[in-house]
Scaffold this motif. Structure first.
Motif, PDB file in Angstrom:
ATOM      1  N   VAL A  89      -1.253  28.488   7.977  1.00 40.86           N
ATOM      2  CA  VAL A  89      -0.258  27.517   7.535  1.00 40.86           C
ATOM      3  C   VAL A  89      -0.862  26.547   6.519  1.00 40.86           C
ATOM      4  CG1 VAL A  89       0.985  27.594   9.738  1.00 40.86           C
ATOM      5  CG2 VAL A  89      -0.761  25.862   9.390  1.00 40.86           C
ATOM      6  N   THR A  90       0.014  25.858   5.810  1.00 35.39           N
ATOM      7  CA  THR A  90      -0.356  24.661   5.063  1.00 35.39           C
ATOM      8  C   THR A  90       0.495  23.555   5.666  1.00 35.39           C
ATOM      9  OG1 THR A  90       1.242  25.319   3.371  1.00 35.39           O
ATOM     10  CG2 THR A  90      -1.066  25.741   2.899  1.00 35.39           C
ATOM     11  N   TYR A  91      -0.152  22.496   6.138  1.00 34.06           N
ATOM     12  CA  TYR A  91       0.592  21.464   6.853  1.00 34.06           C
ATOM     13  C   TYR A  91       0.322  20.085   6.271  1.00 34.06           C
ATOM     14  CZ  TYR A  91      -3.667  20.023   9.291  1.00 34.06           C
ATOM     15  OH  TYR A  91      -4.908  19.552   9.580  1.00 34.06           O
ATOM     16  N   CYS A  92       1.199  19.162   6.624  1.00 38.78           N
ATOM     17  CA  CYS A  92       1.089  17.759   6.226  1.00 38.78           C
ATOM     18  C   CYS A  92       0.749  16.955   7.479  1.00 38.78           C
ATOM     19  CB  CYS A  92       2.416  17.308   5.616  1.00 38.78           C
ATOM     20  SG  CYS A  92       2.569  15.516   5.414  1.00 38.78           S
ATOM     21  N   SER A  93      -0.289  16.147   7.417  1.00 37.14           N
ATOM     22  CA  SER A  93      -0.694  15.377   8.597  1.00 37.14           C
ATOM     23  C   SER A  93       0.373  14.356   8.990  1.00 37.14           C
ATOM     24  CB  SER A  93      -2.041  14.694   8.362  1.00 37.14           C
ATOM     25  OG  SER A  93      -1.971  13.856   7.229  1.00 37.14           O
ATOM     26  N   LYS A  94       1.092  13.804   8.016  1.00 32.57           N
ATOM     27  CA  LYS A  94       2.162  12.856   8.340  1.00 32.57           C
ATOM     28  C   LYS A  94       3.345  13.569   8.986  1.00 32.57           C
ATOM     29  CE  LYS A  94       0.992   9.121   5.269  1.00 32.57           C
ATOM     30  NZ  LYS A  94       1.470   8.160   4.277  1.00 32.57           N
ATOM     31  N   CYS A  95       3.610  14.815   8.591  1.00 35.33           N
ATOM     32  CA  CYS A  95       4.667  15.592   9.254  1.00 35.33           C
ATOM     33  C   CYS A  95       4.310  15.815  10.719  1.00 35.33           C
ATOM     34  CB  CYS A  95       4.871  16.943   8.566  1.00 35.33           C
ATOM     35  SG  CYS A  95       5.858  16.892   7.067  1.00 35.33           S
ATOM     36  N   ARG A  96       3.048  16.107  10.980  1.00 33.72           N
ATOM     37  CA  ARG A  96       2.634  16.328  12.369  1.00 33.72           C
ATOM     38  C   ARG A  96       2.765  15.048  13.194  1.00 33.72           C
ATOM     39  NH1 ARG A  96      -2.155  20.886  12.537  1.00 33.72           N
ATOM     40  NH2 ARG A  96      -0.791  22.550  11.770  1.00 33.72           N
ATOM     41  N   ALA A  97       2.426  13.919  12.597  1.00 34.65           N
ATOM     42  CA  ALA A  97       2.588  12.638  13.301  1.00 34.65           C
ATOM     43  C   ALA A  97       4.068  12.374  13.575  1.00 34.65           C
ATOM     44  CB  ALA A  97       1.980  11.510  12.480  1.00 34.65           C
ATOM     45  N   ALA A  98       4.922  12.660  12.587  1.00 40.86           N
ATOM     46  CA  ALA A  98       6.365  12.457  12.761  1.00 40.86           C
ATOM     47  C   ALA A  98       6.917  13.391  13.831  1.00 40.86           C
ATOM     48  CB  ALA A  98       7.093  12.686  11.435  1.00 40.86           C
TER      49      ALA A  98
END
Length: 139
Positions: A89-98
């Motif tokens: 995957v390519t992920y966003c750390s802020k998306c994971r926090a949200a």
């Protein structure tokens, strides 16, 4: 009798041979769901490459989940509550926090029995955006 001895020898050799044959080792197939973009469309953060257990189906019973996911955490690409299928995957750390904030909030709402499918989705999205902005401003 020699014929019986030959047959016994052949069966013994076949048995030994089949026990020592190595089984074919197949590598695990890992899905590649990396995005063709470099930044998160919601948070404008650079995406990070990783291999994680992925949320393919969680939340599928709630139609509102997809609207919430697209608005708050479209690039989370993880499943913190299960050992789901693995994927690149390519992920966003802020998306994971949200996403973690949303899951904790929905669990709390479920415990308080206030959660319904007819909830105010837009209100929830707005409240969580404000909470995340407040959290980011403290850091």
């Amino acid at each position: 009798m020699p014929r019986l001895a030959q047959l016994a020898l052949i069966l013994t050799l076949l048995t030994i041979g089949s026990c020592t044959m190595q089984k074919e080792i197949r590598p695990a197939i890992i899905s590649d769901i990396r995005l063709d973009i470099e930044r998160c469309p919601v948070h404008d953060e650079p995406l990070i490459e990783a291999t994680n257990s992925v949320d393919f189906e969680r939340g599928s019973y709630m139609p509102s989940y997809y609207k919430i996911r697209l608005a708050l955490f479209p690039c989370a690409f993880d499943d913190p509550y299960s050992e789901g299928e693995m994927a690149m995957v390519t992920y966003c750390s802020k998306c994971r926090a949200a996403k973690n904030m949303y899951l904790l909030d929905s669990q709390r709402s479920n415990r308080e029995e206030k959660w319904t499918q007819d909830q105010d989705v837009d209100g929830l999205i707005e409240r969580q955006r404000h909470a995340l902005d407040f959290q980011d401003s403290k850091e």
